[in-house]
Design an enzyme around this catalytic site. Structure first.
Site, PDB file in Angstrom:
ATOM      1  N   HIS A   1      93.647 -11.647  33.847  1.00  0.00           N
ATOM      2  CA  HIS A   1      93.959 -13.080  33.866  1.00  0.00           C
ATOM      3  C   HIS A   1      92.771 -13.894  33.350  1.00  0.00           C
ATOM      4  O   HIS A   1      92.957 -14.926  32.700  1.00  0.00           O
ATOM      5  CB  HIS A   1      94.308 -13.522  35.290  1.00  0.00           C
ATOM      6  CG  HIS A   1      95.524 -12.862  35.876  1.00  0.00           C
ATOM      7  ND1 HIS A   1      95.461 -11.989  36.927  1.00  0.00           N
ATOM      8  CD2 HIS A   1      96.841 -12.950  35.540  1.00  0.00           C
ATOM      9  CE1 HIS A   1      96.681 -11.574  37.241  1.00  0.00           C
ATOM     10  NE2 HIS A   1      97.535 -12.131  36.408  1.00  0.00           N
TER      11      HIS A   1
ATOM     12  N   GLN B   1     112.692 -13.275  39.489  1.00  0.00           N
ATOM     13  CA  GLN B   1     112.464 -12.131  38.599  1.00  0.00           C
ATOM     14  C   GLN B   1     112.315 -10.811  39.359  1.00  0.00           C
ATOM     15  O   GLN B   1     112.046  -9.782  38.743  1.00  0.00           O
ATOM     16  CB  GLN B   1     111.263 -12.388  37.690  1.00  0.00           C
ATOM     17  CG  GLN B   1     109.908 -12.369  38.371  1.00  0.00           C
ATOM     18  CD  GLN B   1     108.798 -12.835  37.436  1.00  0.00           C
ATOM     19  OE1 GLN B   1     108.753 -13.989  37.030  1.00  0.00           O
ATOM     20  NE2 GLN B   1     107.906 -11.935  37.068  1.00  0.00           N
TER      21      GLN B   1
ATOM     22  N   ASP C   1     102.233  -7.201  29.136  1.00  0.00           N
ATOM     23  CA  ASP C   1     103.679  -7.315  29.326  1.00  0.00           C
ATOM     24  C   ASP C   1     104.307  -7.593  27.960  1.00  0.00           C
ATOM     25  O   ASP C   1     104.695  -8.727  27.653  1.00  0.00           O
ATOM     26  CB  ASP C   1     103.983  -8.422  30.325  1.00  0.00           C
ATOM     27  CG  ASP C   1     103.398  -8.114  31.690  1.00  0.00           C
ATOM     28  OD1 ASP C   1     104.053  -7.412  32.467  1.00  0.00           O
ATOM     29  OD2 ASP C   1     102.253  -8.537  31.956  1.00  0.00           O
TER      30      ASP C   1
ATOM     31  N   SER D   1      95.904  -4.668  36.766  1.00  0.00           N
ATOM     32  CA  SER D   1      97.170  -5.208  37.265  1.00  0.00           C
ATOM     33  C   SER D   1      97.008  -5.588  38.728  1.00  0.00           C
ATOM     34  O   SER D   1      96.288  -4.916  39.483  1.00  0.00           O
ATOM     35  CB  SER D   1      98.271  -4.147  37.142  1.00  0.00           C
ATOM     36  OG  SER D   1      99.396  -4.508  37.931  1.00  0.00           O
TER      37      SER D   1
ATOM     38  N   ARG E   1      99.107  -5.093  40.862  1.00  0.00           N
ATOM     39  CA  ARG E   1      99.741  -4.026  41.655  1.00  0.00           C
ATOM     40  C   ARG E   1      98.824  -2.805  41.830  1.00  0.00           C
ATOM     41  O   ARG E   1      99.144  -1.927  42.635  1.00  0.00           O
ATOM     42  CB  ARG E   1     101.066  -3.587  41.019  1.00  0.00           C
ATOM     43  CG  ARG E   1     102.155  -4.654  41.136  1.00  0.00           C
ATOM     44  CD  ARG E   1     103.521  -4.140  40.686  1.00  0.00           C
ATOM     45  NE  ARG E   1     104.595  -5.037  41.062  1.00  0.00           N
ATOM     46  CZ  ARG E   1     105.171  -5.944  40.245  1.00  0.00           C
ATOM     47  NH1 ARG E   1     104.754  -6.077  38.999  1.00  0.00           N
ATOM     48  NH2 ARG E   1     106.140  -6.728  40.675  1.00  0.00           N
TER      49      ARG E   1
HETATM   50  P1  AMP Z   1     101.174 -11.597  36.267  1.00  0.00           P
HETATM   51  O1  AMP Z   1     100.344 -12.426  37.194  1.00  0.00           O
HETATM   52  O2  AMP Z   1     101.021 -10.126  36.459  1.00  0.00           O
HETATM   53  O3  AMP Z   1     102.590 -12.076  36.163  1.00  0.00           O
HETATM   54  O4  AMP Z   1     100.560 -11.847  34.826  1.00  0.00           O
HETATM   55  C1  AMP Z   1     100.319 -13.136  34.340  1.00  0.00           C
HETATM   56  C2  AMP Z   1      99.884 -13.027  32.897  1.00  0.00           C
HETATM   57  O5  AMP Z   1      98.712 -12.224  32.817  1.00  0.00           O
HETATM   58  C3  AMP Z   1     100.935 -12.376  32.002  1.00  0.00           C
HETATM   59  O6  AMP Z   1     100.952 -13.053  30.756  1.00  0.00           O
HETATM   60  C4  AMP Z   1     100.417 -10.976  31.866  1.00  0.00           C
HETATM   61  O7  AMP Z   1     100.822 -10.344  30.665  1.00  0.00           O
HETATM   62  C5  AMP Z   1      98.926 -11.201  31.875  1.00  0.00           C
HETATM   63  N1  AMP Z   1      98.213  -9.972  32.263  1.00  0.00           N
HETATM   64  C6  AMP Z   1      98.411  -9.233  33.385  1.00  0.00           C
HETATM   65  N2  AMP Z   1      97.605  -8.146  33.369  1.00  0.00           N
HETATM   66  C7  AMP Z   1      96.904  -8.200  32.204  1.00  0.00           C
HETATM   67  C8  AMP Z   1      95.918  -7.365  31.592  1.00  0.00           C
HETATM   68  N3  AMP Z   1      95.502  -6.234  32.157  1.00  0.00           N
HETATM   69  N4  AMP Z   1      95.424  -7.749  30.391  1.00  0.00           N
HETATM   70  C9  AMP Z   1      95.847  -8.890  29.782  1.00  0.00           C
HETATM   71  N5  AMP Z   1      96.766  -9.714  30.311  1.00  0.00           N
HETATM   72  C10 AMP Z   1      97.286  -9.376  31.504  1.00  0.00           C
END
Ligand code: AMP
Length: 294
Positions: free
Chosen positions: A45, A69, A158, A193, A195
């Site tokens: 992020h 989602q 993603d 991630s 997760r």
């Molecule tokens: P999330 O909070 O997991 O829904 O992700 C929010 C945003 O951060 C989305 O655009 C994801 O694709 C991006 N994102 C999550 N993990 C990564 C990562 N390892 N590298 C780059 N972008 C990420």
């Protein structure tokens, strides 16, 4: 007119929880970049926030775990939530506004009108998680209307999500420029991630097979689509027999514009994407590959 980026107490980000406060905060904000997230923020992020800062006067990070989602048997309830930690991380990255609405603020009524993700939304992640991308596109459209950003940053981690957001912006003529950020990986190769906190040390060691399989596939790109699939599957098949085992949901080589399977004679850009469960944790990852002739 000189834009004035808003800021919160002690120069940290301003945390707003309602659309009204958000609009007031952004009244004189100049060019606005939005980074939509579900919180539990990590280095991936941060990459998006830095990129956003290069393209705007004011950076807004939304933190919202979007129930629309998640499927009924998914991890909505146990998804990690840490708004104080997220706000601190945003402060370190010079983010101006954190928009963290309550569920009832985003969905005061049962959502009746949604954004249909079409056939691309039914493939790969969409096949494993029915309705997932309708939920994603609907909340992204709502966030675009609430924040009214000039630009929004999404991660390549993603890949199907960013492809669908780009397609929604094109198909619905949304006035937002979409910027993609590269996937950040931990030093061991695992894609960062939120997760990953679910994984035990042994599960994490098994999970490294995902990025290894993708690398093996990408290294075989000069041999064409069949060679990429074979190289990636040979790594993943080993991990299926490992302890703890990796349970693949899909490993697919697809056209980056449609996410349909890449044809055997496909040349040029393609996406090699994987989803797998390790224990109860579902992980996804992907790499871009440039397919050459077999
Ligand atoms: P999330 O909070 O997991 O829904 O992700 C929010 C945003 O951060 C989305 O655009 C994801 O694709 C991006 N994102 C999550 N993990 C990564 C990562 N390892 N590298 C780059 N972008 C990420």
């Amino acid at each position: 007119m000189t834009a004035t980026a808003p800021s919160g107490p002690a120069g940290g980000p301003l945390v707003v929880r309602t659309p009204g406060k958000l609009r007031r905060a952004l009244a004189d904000a100049g060019r606005v970049a939005l980074v939509p997230t579900m919180g539990a923020l990590h280095g991936g992020h941060r990459t998006l926030m830095r990129l956003a800062g290069e393209h705007a006067d004011t950076v807004v990070v939304s933190v919202f775990v979007n129930p629309l989602q998640f499927g009924p048997d998914e991890d909505f309830d146990r998804y990690p939530r840490d708004l104080p930690g997220d706000t601190a991380l945003c402060g370190e990255e010079g983010v101006d506004v954190v928009f963290a609405p309550e569920t009832a603020t985003m969905y005061p009524l049962p959502q009746m009108v949604t954004v249909d993700a079409g056939t691309m939304g039914e493939r790969l992640e969409g096949a494993s998680r029915p309705g997932h991308f309708t939920g994603v596109l609907t909340v992204v459209a709502k966030l675009f209307n609430l924040v009214r950003p000039d630009t929004a940053v999404f991660g390549a981690k993603d890949a199907q999500q960013i492809a669908l957001v780009r397609r929604m912006v094109a198909d619905l003529d949304l006035p937002v420029e979409i910027i993609g950020a590269p996937t950040l990986r931990d030093p061991d190769g695992l894609a960062s991630s939120s997760r990953n906190v679910y994984l035990s040390d042994a599960q994490r060691a098994s999970a490294l097979a995902l990025s290894r399989a993708l690398r093996a596939g990408a290294d075989a790109a000069s041999g064409g689509a069949a060679a990429v699939r074979e190289a990636a599957w040979s790594v993943l098949d080993e991990a299926v027999k490992g302890t703890p085992p990796v349970e693949p949901d899909y490993l697919a080589l697809v056209d980056p514009a449609t996410f349909a399977d890449a044809a055997a004679d496909h040349r040029g850009a393609a996406v090699l994407a994987v989803a797998a469960r390790v224990g109860t944790t579902r992980l996804i990852d992907n790499v871009s590959v440039n397919l050459q002739g077999a």
